[in-house]
Design a protein around this motif. Structure first.
Motif, mmCIF file in Angstrom:
data_model
loop_
_atom_site.group_PDB
_atom_site.id
_atom_site.type_symbol
_atom_site.label_atom_id
_atom_site.label_comp_id
_atom_site.label_asym_id
_atom_site.label_seq_id
_atom_site.Cartn_x
_atom_site.Cartn_y
_atom_site.Cartn_z
ATOM 1 N N GLU A 113 66.271 -25.570 2.754
ATOM 2 C CA GLU A 113 67.475 -26.298 2.977
ATOM 3 C C GLU A 113 67.039 -27.762 3.389
ATOM 4 O O GLU A 113 67.749 -28.751 2.919
ATOM 5 C CB GLU A 113 68.327 -25.815 4.098
ATOM 6 C CG GLU A 113 69.710 -26.295 4.469
ATOM 7 C CD GLU A 113 70.591 -26.425 3.475
ATOM 8 O OE1 GLU A 113 71.454 -27.314 3.344
ATOM 9 O OE2 GLU A 113 70.540 -25.646 2.235
ATOM 10 N N ASN A 114 66.045 -28.001 3.905
ATOM 11 C CA ASN A 114 65.548 -29.445 4.365
ATOM 12 C C ASN A 114 65.405 -30.396 3.236
ATOM 13 O O ASN A 114 65.259 -31.335 3.527
ATOM 14 C CB ASN A 114 64.389 -29.309 5.271
ATOM 15 C CG ASN A 114 64.916 -28.811 6.662
ATOM 16 O OD1 ASN A 114 66.040 -28.944 7.225
ATOM 17 N ND2 ASN A 114 64.105 -27.826 7.261
ATOM 18 N N LEU A 116 67.284 -31.238 0.585
ATOM 19 C CA LEU A 116 68.252 -32.174 0.341
ATOM 20 C C LEU A 116 69.169 -32.268 1.528
ATOM 21 O O LEU A 116 69.951 -33.313 1.775
ATOM 22 C CB LEU A 116 69.269 -31.457 -0.843
ATOM 23 C CG LEU A 116 68.558 -31.575 -2.028
ATOM 24 C CD1 LEU A 116 69.711 -30.864 -3.079
ATOM 25 C CD2 LEU A 116 68.150 -32.896 -2.694
ATOM 26 N N ASN A 117 68.746 -31.528 2.703
ATOM 27 C CA ASN A 117 69.946 -31.526 3.876
ATOM 28 C C ASN A 117 68.818 -31.654 5.155
ATOM 29 O O ASN A 117 69.142 -30.690 5.903
ATOM 30 C CB ASN A 117 70.870 -30.477 3.826
ATOM 31 C CG ASN A 117 71.749 -30.784 2.558
ATOM 32 O OD1 ASN A 117 72.302 -31.694 2.570
ATOM 33 N ND2 ASN A 117 71.859 -29.588 1.772
ATOM 34 N N ARG A 121 69.781 -36.514 7.441
ATOM 35 C CA ARG A 121 70.263 -36.869 6.214
ATOM 36 C C ARG A 121 71.413 -38.303 6.505
ATOM 37 O O ARG A 121 72.257 -38.050 7.563
ATOM 38 C CB ARG A 121 70.651 -35.794 5.532
ATOM 39 C CG ARG A 121 71.517 -36.121 4.017
ATOM 40 C CD ARG A 121 72.315 -34.994 3.532
ATOM 41 N NE ARG A 121 72.871 -35.708 2.389
ATOM 42 C CZ ARG A 121 73.038 -35.144 1.030
ATOM 43 N NH1 ARG A 121 72.156 -34.094 0.887
ATOM 44 N NH2 ARG A 121 73.826 -35.423 0.158
ATOM 45 N N GLU A 123 74.400 -40.337 4.466
ATOM 46 C CA GLU A 123 75.726 -40.349 3.307
ATOM 47 C C GLU A 123 75.581 -41.922 3.049
ATOM 48 O O GLU A 123 76.225 -42.429 3.653
ATOM 49 C CB GLU A 123 76.823 -39.510 3.715
ATOM 50 C CG GLU A 123 76.673 -37.997 3.959
ATOM 51 C CD GLU A 123 76.110 -37.491 2.829
ATOM 52 O OE1 GLU A 123 76.382 -37.532 1.618
ATOM 53 O OE2 GLU A 123 75.495 -36.180 3.167
#
Length: 133
Positions: A113-114, A116-117, A121, A123
Protein backbone atom coordinates in the motif's frame (compact mmCIF):
# COMPACT_ATOMS: atom_id res chain seq x y z
CA UNK A 1 -1.66 9.68 -19.84
CA UNK A 2 0.37 6.54 -19.10
CA UNK A 3 4.08 5.77 -19.01
CA UNK A 4 4.98 3.68 -22.06
CA UNK A 5 8.46 2.42 -21.21
CA UNK A 6 11.90 3.23 -19.85
CA UNK A 7 14.98 2.58 -21.99
CA UNK A 8 18.34 1.73 -20.44
CA UNK A 9 21.63 2.12 -22.30
CA UNK A 10 23.85 -0.96 -22.29
CA UNK A 11 27.30 -1.66 -23.69
CA UNK A 12 26.82 -5.39 -24.38
CA UNK A 13 23.38 -6.41 -25.65
CA UNK A 14 23.86 -10.17 -25.28
CA UNK A 15 24.98 -9.92 -21.64
CA UNK A 16 22.20 -7.46 -20.82
CA UNK A 17 19.48 -9.61 -22.45
CA UNK A 18 20.68 -12.68 -20.55
CA UNK A 19 20.59 -10.72 -17.27
CA UNK A 20 17.01 -9.51 -17.74
CA UNK A 21 15.83 -12.94 -18.84
CA UNK A 22 17.32 -14.32 -15.60
CA UNK A 23 15.30 -11.73 -13.68
CA UNK A 24 12.19 -13.29 -15.23
CA UNK A 25 11.14 -10.83 -17.92
CA UNK A 26 9.79 -11.85 -21.35
CA UNK A 27 11.68 -10.53 -24.35
CA UNK A 28 9.31 -9.12 -27.00
CA UNK A 29 11.78 -7.37 -29.36
CA UNK A 30 15.20 -8.73 -30.30
CA UNK A 31 17.61 -6.82 -32.55
CA UNK A 32 21.39 -6.40 -32.34
CA UNK A 33 20.99 -2.82 -31.06
CA UNK A 34 17.62 -2.85 -29.25
CA UNK A 35 15.70 -5.23 -27.00
CA UNK A 36 12.36 -4.82 -25.31
CA UNK A 37 10.86 -6.75 -22.42
CA UNK A 38 7.40 -7.21 -20.92
CA UNK A 39 6.91 -7.56 -17.20
CA UNK A 40 5.38 -10.87 -16.06
CA UNK A 41 2.30 -9.07 -14.69
CA UNK A 42 0.49 -6.05 -16.06
CA UNK A 43 1.35 -4.32 -19.31
CA UNK A 44 4.53 -2.43 -18.35
CA UNK A 45 7.55 -2.75 -20.62
CA UNK A 46 11.14 -1.53 -20.67
CA UNK A 47 13.85 -1.64 -23.28
CA UNK A 48 17.59 -1.74 -23.78
CA UNK A 49 19.51 0.30 -26.33
CA UNK A 50 23.05 -0.56 -27.34
CA UNK A 51 25.42 2.35 -26.80
CA UNK A 52 29.06 2.76 -27.73
CA UNK A 53 29.29 5.92 -25.61
CA UNK A 54 30.48 5.87 -22.03
CA UNK A 55 27.31 5.22 -20.07
CA UNK A 56 26.33 7.56 -17.24
CA UNK A 57 24.49 5.63 -14.53
CA UNK A 58 22.38 8.35 -12.95
CA UNK A 59 19.06 6.54 -13.13
CA UNK A 60 17.66 3.72 -11.03
CA UNK A 61 14.88 1.47 -12.31
CA UNK A 62 12.55 -0.25 -9.86
CA UNK A 63 10.76 -3.57 -10.32
CA UNK A 64 8.12 -4.58 -7.79
CA UNK A 65 7.22 -8.11 -6.72
CA UNK A 66 4.98 -9.11 -3.85
CA UNK A 67 6.98 -12.31 -3.19
CA UNK A 68 10.25 -10.35 -3.03
CA UNK A 69 12.26 -12.78 -0.91
CA UNK A 70 11.34 -15.73 -3.12
CA UNK A 71 12.23 -13.70 -6.23
CA UNK A 72 15.58 -12.78 -4.74
CA UNK A 73 16.33 -16.41 -3.89
CA UNK A 74 15.45 -17.39 -7.47
CA UNK A 75 17.66 -14.81 -9.15
CA UNK A 76 20.56 -15.57 -6.79
CA UNK A 77 20.23 -19.23 -7.80
CA UNK A 78 20.57 -18.01 -11.41
CA UNK A 79 23.88 -16.31 -10.62
CA UNK A 80 22.77 -12.72 -10.04
CA UNK A 81 24.68 -11.12 -7.16
CA UNK A 82 23.07 -8.67 -4.76
CA UNK A 83 24.72 -5.30 -4.18
CA UNK A 84 22.47 -4.81 -1.15
CA UNK A 85 20.70 -7.49 0.84
CA UNK A 86 16.94 -7.08 1.32
CA UNK A 87 16.47 -4.08 3.58
CA UNK A 88 13.48 -2.46 5.29
CA UNK A 89 13.89 1.14 4.16
CA UNK A 90 12.81 4.22 6.11
CA UNK A 91 10.34 5.06 3.32
CA UNK A 92 8.48 1.80 4.11
CA UNK A 93 9.67 -0.28 1.16
CA UNK A 94 11.55 -3.58 1.41
CA UNK A 95 14.19 -3.58 -1.30
CA UNK A 96 17.41 -5.04 -2.59
CA UNK A 97 19.82 -3.72 -5.19
CA UNK A 98 21.41 -5.47 -8.17
CA UNK A 99 23.27 -4.10 -11.18
CA UNK A 100 23.00 -5.25 -14.76
CA UNK A 101 26.20 -6.10 -16.69
CA UNK A 102 26.46 -2.49 -17.91
CA UNK A 103 26.28 -1.13 -14.36
CA UNK A 104 22.66 0.10 -14.39
CA UNK A 105 21.30 0.09 -10.84
CA UNK A 106 18.18 -2.02 -10.43
CA UNK A 107 16.10 -2.01 -7.25
CA UNK A 108 13.85 -4.97 -6.62
CA UNK A 109 11.23 -4.17 -4.02
CA UNK A 110 7.85 -4.63 -2.41
CA UNK A 111 6.01 -1.62 -1.02
CA UNK A 112 2.42 -2.80 -0.82
CA UNK A 113 0.00 0.00 0.00
CA UNK A 114 2.93 2.36 0.65
CA UNK A 115 3.90 2.44 -3.03
CA UNK A 116 1.08 4.82 -3.94
CA UNK A 117 -0.25 5.74 -0.51
CA UNK A 118 2.58 6.40 1.94
CA UNK A 119 1.68 8.19 5.18
CA UNK A 120 3.21 11.41 3.78
CA UNK A 121 1.29 11.37 0.48
CA UNK A 122 0.12 14.74 -0.81
CA UNK A 123 -2.70 15.45 -3.22
CA UNK A 124 -1.81 17.78 -6.07
CA UNK A 125 -4.57 19.32 -8.13
CA UNK A 126 -4.48 19.59 -11.89
CA UNK A 127 -4.39 23.07 -13.30
CA UNK A 128 -7.22 24.19 -15.56
CA UNK A 129 -4.89 23.63 -18.50
CA UNK A 130 -4.31 19.97 -17.60
CA UNK A 131 -8.03 19.41 -17.08
CA UNK A 132 -8.74 20.61 -20.59
CA UNK A 133 -6.38 18.11 -22.25
Amino acid sequence: MNLNQVTLSVNNMDDAVTFYLKLGFTQIVDTPHYARFACPQGDATFSLSLSTDEIMHNTTIYFEHQALDEWIALIESRGIALLQAPTEESYLWRETIVADPSGNKIKLYWAGENRLNPPWRVEKRYSDLCNSL
